[in-house]
Design an enzyme around this catalytic site. Structure first.
Site, PDB file in Angstrom:
ATOM      1  CB  CYS A 164      49.514-126.997  72.683  1.00  0.00           C
ATOM      2  SG  CYS A 164      50.146-128.431  71.864  1.00  0.00           S
ATOM      3  CG  HIS A 196      52.203-126.210  76.103  1.00  0.00           C
ATOM      4  ND1 HIS A 196      51.287-127.312  76.334  1.00  0.00           N
ATOM      5  CD2 HIS A 196      52.444-126.359  74.792  1.00  0.00           C
ATOM      6  CE1 HIS A 196      51.626-128.265  75.229  1.00  0.00           C
ATOM      7  NE2 HIS A 196      52.128-127.772  74.234  1.00  0.00           N
ATOM      8  CG  ASN A 254      53.339-131.238  73.537  1.00  0.00           C
ATOM      9  OD1 ASN A 254      52.112-130.902  74.060  1.00  0.00           O
ATOM     10  ND2 ASN A 254      53.722-130.341  72.509  1.00  0.00           N
TER      11      ASN A 254
END
Ligand code: UT7
Length: 320
Positions: free
Chosen positions: A112, A247, A277
């Site tokens: 990520c 994020h 996500n």
């Protein structure tokens, strides 16, 4: 010499998977997903779309936004954990789709945090004068590494790509950046098989595995000290940051960061509700969203941050 952002773009696959769709696939509810994560739907790549296709479309949008053509780009870097192939790397596949030749093109894998890692690497190349204009992309097809029977992970992720063009400039641009990693936590978040371990795994298809609750705690702790570090190292007041572009893993993690920065949620760019996500794609897609809808304006101070598998993390303080 500094680097500054002169264009952004994103691409989201057409297909939308809602929480209600997921209710029919695993033992979950829209209510659980919304209240625990903030997600309402996510986009899923079509069968004929691979990560490089998403990356190419986001990259092209960023090139157009910067008023350039592909021939103006002299560096291509893609952060991704879901490459089309082992090789050629996604950077090369994107370069070929853009019809440019000869520039360095590669991808890096930091889960990520992949886009933050890529942005910082490109910034270094520009600052040393080796590169003038870099295309930096975060792109993922997370749907391809989901175990669609595991309700603890398959409701969380989505596909997409975001991109920026960085250009050499005399004024920042990227004011400050920091990256970090801690390999001790590999059991908390990983893909279940890979290239050189495939022979000893039961499955040829890698699936994302996560102990979400434990990841959550380390993520909040790490990101809190990360944002504290950015404030301290740059000798700025919390109130000087105009926009937080975090994020997008979980609205509760983002809320904790906003609280730490004493920022009202109106100053936080949120896409988790409609993107889920998207790993390395989440920060550049959020950035592009808030630039294109006019919230982020030239001169604003931005804080980008990410945390993910590895564990890896990163942050960038940017004068847009
Ligand atoms: O992007 C990379 C970094 N990743 C992250 O930052 C993710 C961090 N973690 C999270 O976002 C959260 O931990 C999750 C959203 C993954 C989970 O939320 P949580 O509040 O930590 O829930 P939990 O894991 O503690 O689970 C609570 C309950 C459990 O049931 P019991 O044991 O209390 O009976 C789970 O089995 O919720 C259950 N559960 C579900 N229920 C309905 C877990 N997944 C689901 C589901 N639907 N999809």
């Amino acid at each position: 010499m500094y680097s500054r952002i002169i264009g952004t773009g994103k691409y989201l696959p057409e297909k939308i998977l809602t929480n209600f769709d997921l209710e029919k696939m695993v033992d979950t509810t829209d209510e659980w997903i919304r209240t625990r994560t903030g997600i309402e739907h996510r986009h899923i790549a079509a069968d004929n779309e691979a990560t490089s296709d998403l990356a190419y479309k986001a990259g092209l949008a960023a090139i157009e936004d910067a008023g350039l053509t592909a021939a103006d780009i002299d560096f291509v870097l893609v952060g991704t954990t879901t490459p089309d192939l082992i090789f050629p790397n996604v950077g090369c596949l994107v370069q070929e789709k853009l019809g440019i030749r000869g520039t360095p093109a590669f991808s890096l894998e930091a889960a990520c945090s992949g886009f933050l890692y890529a942005l910082v690497v490109a910034d270094q190349f520009i600052r040393t004068g080796q590169v003038r204009r870099a295309l930096v992309i975060g792109a993922e097809t997370m749907s391809r590494i989901m175990d669609w029977t595991d309700r603890e992970t398959c409701v969380l992720f989505g596909d997409g790509a975001g991109a920026v063009i960085l250009e050499a400039a005399e004024e920042p641009g990227i004011i400050y950046s920091t990256l970090g990693a801690d390999g001790r936590y590999r059991e908390l978040l990983y893909a279940s098989s890979g290239v050189s371990t495939r022979h000893r795994e039961n499955s040829d298809i890698p699936a994302l595995r996560m102990k979400g609750n434990e990841v959550f705690k380390v993520a909040v702790r790490t990101l809190e000290s990360l944002v504290d570090d950015v404030i301290a190292k740059n000798n700025i007041e919390k109130g000087q940051i105009d926009w937080l572009i975090p994020h997008q893993a979980n609205i509760r993690i983002i809320n904790a960061m906003a609280k730490r920065l004493e920022m009202p949620m109106e100053r936080v760019v949120l896409t988790v509700k409609t993107h889920g996500n998207t790993s390395a794609a989440s920060v550049p897609m959020a950035l592009d969203t808030a630039i294109r809808d006019g919230r982020i304006k030239r001169g604003d101070m931005l804080l980008l941050e990410a945390f993910g598998g590895g564990f890896t993390w990163g942050a960038c303080l940017i004068r847009y």
